[in-house]
Scaffold this active site. Structure first.
Site, mmCIF file in Angstrom:
data_model
loop_
_atom_site.group_PDB
_atom_site.id
_atom_site.type_symbol
_atom_site.label_atom_id
_atom_site.label_comp_id
_atom_site.label_asym_id
_atom_site.label_seq_id
_atom_site.Cartn_x
_atom_site.Cartn_y
_atom_site.Cartn_z
ATOM 1 N N ASN A 69 0.777 -3.817 7.668
ATOM 2 C CA ASN A 69 1.767 -4.527 6.866
ATOM 3 C C ASN A 69 2.782 -3.590 6.243
ATOM 4 O O ASN A 69 3.911 -3.982 5.955
ATOM 5 C CB ASN A 69 1.074 -5.339 5.770
ATOM 6 C CG ASN A 69 0.634 -6.707 6.252
ATOM 7 O OD1 ASN A 69 1.403 -7.447 6.855
ATOM 8 N ND2 ASN A 69 -0.614 -7.037 6.004
ATOM 9 N N ALA A 75 0.798 -1.228 0.000
ATOM 10 C CA ALA A 75 0.000 0.000 0.000
ATOM 11 C C ALA A 75 0.831 1.278 0.000
ATOM 12 O O ALA A 75 0.343 2.335 0.396
ATOM 13 C CB ALA A 75 -0.931 -0.006 1.205
ATOM 14 N N HIS A 98 -0.176 7.005 4.266
ATOM 15 C CA HIS A 98 1.130 6.548 4.736
ATOM 16 C C HIS A 98 2.195 7.554 4.312
ATOM 17 O O HIS A 98 2.405 7.786 3.117
ATOM 18 C CB HIS A 98 1.456 5.172 4.158
ATOM 19 C CG HIS A 98 0.430 4.123 4.440
ATOM 20 N ND1 HIS A 98 0.207 3.624 5.699
ATOM 21 C CD2 HIS A 98 -0.447 3.496 3.612
ATOM 22 C CE1 HIS A 98 -0.759 2.719 5.642
ATOM 23 N NE2 HIS A 98 -1.168 2.629 4.396
#
Length: 254
Positions: free
Chosen positions: A177, A121, A205
């Site tokens: 993750n 991601a 993120h």
């Protein structure tokens, strides 16, 4: 290439519905899930088989794609790699257990099997890998998610976690993750901050890396999967891209 999938949830559905119609040499041949109905539903879309026997699946595929959970990696990866089958692992958090990491690497080497960890991601992983052993001093990850994606019911911003990636994946095994993927890429336990924010509707993120090479910063703002808000759409797309790359003559990036 025949592929078997462990875990038939949101990511597996996106991968299957993208890969199957393209007729690109990739066959989703077997689907395995503890919920056999989910495996059967996805097998009907893929034109594959809902595997009742895990060994049968492994014996009849070239590669196994895990998109279930860190526990599934720990349970099934030793057998898959022990039979010389390559694996794509989505639940990278399992690799933050250094003993497991070293053991699974040893099994893969002994049986000439490859382990592939998609970028998931985030963007910028190529850069982190490039500088990992060339004066990299510090890597920080700040993840910002909605209350829904973290199963929280709050109306103001709150820091849920601040510490090392190895601890973050223990507290949030299905949500972070990204931290594990970055840590494995640069071979260090990176700094992580997790923020729940009712003002965001995406999984955000932000990665900052500093070292002798200079500094870079990336921000990824992912829409979550409609079927599972804990998962970013980009995670599934990265696995699709990796699968397709195995049949390509020219490879771009690392």
């Amino acid at each position: 290439m025949k592929v078997g999938i462990i875990g038939c949830g949101a990511i597996a559905n996106i991968i299957t519905t993208s890969i199957v119609p393209e007729n690109n040499g990739i066959e989703i041949a077997y689907l395995f899930d503890k919920d056999i109905e989910r495996a059967e539903n996805l097998a009907s879309l893929a034109g594959g088989v809902a595997a009742l026997d895990f060994d049968e699946m492994v014996d009849n595929v070239d590669l196994v794609l895990e998109c279930a959970s860190p526990d599934s990696v720990r349970s099934f990866a030793p057998e898959v790699l022990g039979k010389g089958r390559d694996m794509i692992i989505m639940s990278v958090g399992a690799f933050m257990d250094i003993d497991f990491y070293q053991n699974i690497e040893k099994i893969a080497k002994k049986n000439n099997a490859k382990i592939h960890l998609p970028s998931g991601a985030i963007v910028g992983l190529d850069g982190i890998k490039a500088v990992a052993k060339f004066g990299l001093k510090e890597v920080n990850l700040v993840t910002r998610k909605s209350p829904k994606s973290l199963g929280k019911n709050i109306d103001k911003e709150e820091i849920l976690f601040e510490g090392k990636a190895s601890e973050a994946v223990k507290e949030f095994p299905l949500n972070i993750n990204v931290a594990a993927t970055i840590s494995v890429a640069c071979q260090r336990d990176i700094n992580v901050k997790i923020i729940v924010d009712p003002k965001v509707d995406r999984n955000v993120h932000e990665i900052t890396a500093r070292g002798d090479f200079g500094e870079f910063k990336t921000t990824t703002m992912n829409y979550p999967c409609a079927a599972n808000p804990k998962t970013s759409m980009l995670a599934a797309l990265s696995a699709i891209r990796l699968l397709k790359s195995f049949n390509e003559t020219i490879s771009v990036g690392m």
